[in-house]
Design an enzyme around this catalytic site. Structure first.
Site, short mmCIF file in Angstrom:
data_model
loop_
_atom_site.label_atom_id
_atom_site.label_comp_id
_atom_site.label_asym_id
_atom_site.label_seq_id
_atom_site.Cartn_x
_atom_site.Cartn_y
_atom_site.Cartn_z
N PHE A 1 -7.35 6.98 4.42
CA PHE A 1 -7.34 6.56 5.82
C PHE A 1 -6.25 7.26 6.64
O PHE A 1 -6.17 7.04 7.85
CB PHE A 1 -7.11 5.05 5.92
CG PHE A 1 -8.37 4.22 5.91
CD1 PHE A 1 -9.06 3.96 7.09
CD2 PHE A 1 -8.86 3.69 4.73
CE1 PHE A 1 -10.21 3.19 7.09
CE2 PHE A 1 -10.02 2.91 4.72
CZ PHE A 1 -10.69 2.66 5.90
N TYR B 1 -12.34 -1.96 13.74
CA TYR B 1 -12.83 -0.73 13.13
C TYR B 1 -14.30 -0.45 13.40
O TYR B 1 -14.70 0.69 13.54
CB TYR B 1 -12.68 -0.80 11.60
CG TYR B 1 -11.28 -0.74 11.06
CD1 TYR B 1 -10.74 0.47 10.63
CD2 TYR B 1 -10.50 -1.89 10.94
CE1 TYR B 1 -9.46 0.53 10.10
CE2 TYR B 1 -9.21 -1.84 10.41
CZ TYR B 1 -8.69 -0.62 9.99
OH TYR B 1 -7.43 -0.56 9.47
N GLN C 1 0.80 -1.22 0.00
CA GLN C 1 0.00 0.00 0.00
C GLN C 1 0.83 1.27 0.00
O GLN C 1 0.34 2.32 -0.40
CB GLN C 1 -0.96 -0.01 1.20
CG GLN C 1 -2.04 -1.07 1.08
CD GLN C 1 -2.93 -1.12 2.31
OE1 GLN C 1 -2.63 -1.81 3.26
NE2 GLN C 1 -4.03 -0.39 2.28
N HIS D 1 1.12 -9.28 4.29
CA HIS D 1 -0.07 -8.44 4.25
C HIS D 1 -0.72 -8.58 2.87
O HIS D 1 -0.59 -7.69 2.02
CB HIS D 1 0.30 -6.98 4.55
CG HIS D 1 -0.86 -6.14 4.97
ND1 HIS D 1 -0.94 -5.51 6.21
CD2 HIS D 1 -2.01 -5.81 4.34
CE1 HIS D 1 -2.07 -4.83 6.29
NE2 HIS D 1 -2.74 -4.99 5.17
N GLU E 1 -4.59 -10.15 9.03
CA GLU E 1 -5.97 -10.47 8.62
C GLU E 1 -6.06 -11.69 7.70
O GLU E 1 -6.57 -11.61 6.57
CB GLU E 1 -6.62 -9.25 7.95
CG GLU E 1 -6.72 -8.07 8.88
CD GLU E 1 -7.48 -6.88 8.32
OE1 GLU E 1 -7.89 -6.02 9.11
OE2 GLU E 1 -7.68 -6.80 7.08
N GLU F 1 -4.83 -2.22 14.44
CA GLU F 1 -5.36 -1.30 13.42
C GLU F 1 -6.65 -0.71 13.94
O GLU F 1 -7.48 -1.42 14.51
CB GLU F 1 -5.66 -2.01 12.09
CG GLU F 1 -4.48 -2.24 11.20
CD GLU F 1 -4.87 -2.85 9.85
OE1 GLU F 1 -6.00 -2.59 9.35
OE2 GLU F 1 -4.05 -3.60 9.31
#
Length: 512
Positions: free
Chosen positions: A482, A347, A58, A159, A205, A419
């Site tokens: 974000f 989140y 990212q 990731h 994740e 996160e």
């Protein structure tokens, strides 16, 4: 015509006073926006770690240079229509060349740590075998500069970005060989960076990897049954479960290597990062309570249950039956207890209810196996204000419930909140983007609930905001921001938002 002279001095004094007080009140209004709501570094125990998080794909850019091999995402983003505006991560925010600027920013904002990820295919372009030493040199530069600046490195090994070579060689995560290849890659990283990195994470994740990559196919490698998505191949009834089994075994094998050969000398720890949406029963009915518990078992329980208890949740065993792989006795010994800590990515929260009418599905799949109905409102009232992303609602009390659930159901493991954050639309102007008071409220409310969970005994030892920078947001490309730092994607210039200043204020040390 009457001469327009200056106002008499009492009036002048009044005007001066009013302009002074209005300036003072606007200054005070700005200060209020940065108000931490009574939170400070001192609200948390000594040693509690505050950091920010990103991932290699990212933020790094430089996807084709310096010897990096392609990952499954490099192939996936080339498929027209998969990513908003057909964006790619070839440059993204170019941390590969701007890492010093980014680490300097963390330092200025009073953060203690940085959770970054290592690109497997930057180290092993083919997934195994030949090492790309230019890639190794990059991570050495990044880690050395972090240490120099007093920022603690938290290194995540995976990731979403499997080397494409392994996908082509043995179908990637569907192939049992990935367990050994991942453990070899992990061991290389321990050996190479472990003198400076003491906090390791195997997978970020993994549930998202299995569900979105193999159940509905909206993430790389884009596999699913035709009933559940636009995929050319895959099997939603079995592949998510096979992939998860291999991910858990790969995690455990990597931890076993660390404990056996490196932990005593390097004195570090290894964990895993799990996403956890809190699922709240829509009503008090038994059926809705059971639906919410099923959702938790299929979501967080799918991974944490084997890691703590050595088996999948009973709910899953009863529903998935023979489609759910089993651990051998030897594997149970390796898997059970294979975490020194667990990262929780938290989140948002959803309502869960029993679907009406309950009909037996024609096609089997992971999400279908939950047999629940998702809800985002109760009696017409939204569960919380929505961020830009359609899946993200601001529900701070869900943070408290998620952490207390981990405490009560899974023996209160050492946890980091790995996160947490919210997004704005990608097309906000710089002025709009910098004035992110909604994000400040989000962080304030969630951190208040984290503190409450800690005060009530949840063993949380750190918090990482997602994300340091606006960046490539997977399917959303650059249409979602974000970051607590605004990035102008044309110039790649970084501009700290108000939320960054809020964290700076929150994390002030007594001696500053």
């Amino acid at each position: 015509m009457r001469h327009l002279s200056s106002p008499p001095w009492p009036l002048l004094l009044l005007l001066l006073l009013s302009s002074f007080t209005s300036g003072e009140s606007s200054l005070s209004a700005e200060k209020n926006k940065l108000h931490t709501g009574g939170l400070s570094r001192q609200s948390f125990p000594k040693g509690f770690v505050f950091g920010t998080a990103t991932s290699a794909y990212q933020v790094e850019g430089e996807t084709h240079q310096d010897g990096r091999g392609p990952s499954i995402w490099d192939a996936f983003v080339k498929i027209p229509g998969k990513i908003a505006k057909n964006a790619t991560a070839e440059i993204t925010v170019d941390q590969y060349h701007r890492y010093k600027e980014d680490v300097d920013l963390m330092k200025k904002l009073n953060f203690d740590a940085y959770r970054f990820s290592i690109s497997w295919s930057r180290i092993f372009p083919e997934g195994s075998g030949k090492v790309n030493w230019k890639g190794v040199a990059y991570y050495n530069r990044l880690i050395d500069y972090m240490v120099q600046k007093g920022i603690t490195p938290y290194a995540n090994l995976y990731h979403y970005d499997l080397p494409l070579a392994l996908e082509n060689k043995y179908k990637g995560l569907l192939g049992r060989q990935v367990v050994k290849d991942f453990a070899d890659y992990a061991e290389f990283c321990y050996k190479t960076f472990g003198d400076r990195v003491k906090n390791w994470m195997t997978f970020n994740e993994p549930r998202v990897v299995a569900a979105l990559g193999y159940d509905n196919g909206i993430f790389a490698p884009g596999r699913c049954s035709k009933a559940f998505g636009n995929c050319t191949e895959g099997n939603s009834a079995t592949e998510p479960y096979i992939v998860t089994h291999h991910l858990i075994l790969a995690h455990a094998a990597a931890v076993q290597r660390y404990r056996k050969y490196y932990q005593a000398k390097q004195k570090g720890r290894v964990g895993i990062l799990l996403d956890f949406v809190w699922y709240e029963p829509l009503t008090r009915s038994k059926a809705d309570n059971l639906a919410a518990q099923r959702a938790r078992d299929f979501h967080i329980g799918w991974f944490i249950h084997p890691l703590v208890y050595g088996e999948y949740p009973k709910t899953m065993q009863n529903i998935v039956k023979e489609r759910l792989p089993k651990f051998t006795e030897k594997e149970v010994k390796m898997v059970k207890g294979s975490i020194d800590f667990v990262g929780i990515n938290q989140y948002t929260t959803y309502y869960m209810s029993e679907p009406h009418p309950t009909t037996k599905p024609k096609d089997l799949g992971y999400q279908q196996d939950w047999n629940v109905e998702f809800g985002f409102a109760k009696l017409g009232k939204p569960i919380g204000p929505r961020a830009y992303s359609s899946w993200l609602y601001n529900v701070p009390w869900g943070m408290y419930k998620a952490l207390m659930y981990m405490k009560e159901r899974y023996g209160n493991p050492t946890m980091i909140l790995s996160e947490n954050g919210m997004d704005d639309p990608g097309n906000v102007t710089l002025a709009q983007g910098l004035h992110d008071t909604t994000r400040i409220k989000y962080y304030k409310d969630y951190l208040t609930n984290l503190k409450k969970a800690r005060d009530d005994g949840a063993n949380v030892v750190g918090y990482f905001a997602w994300s340091l920078l606006d960046n490539f947001e997977w399917l959303s490309g650059y249409t979602s921001r974000f970051g607590i730092v605004y990035v102008d994607y044309k110039t790649l210039k970084r501009y700290p938002k108000m939320s960054a200043q809020w964290f700076k204020q929150l994390l002030k040390r007594n001696n500053k």
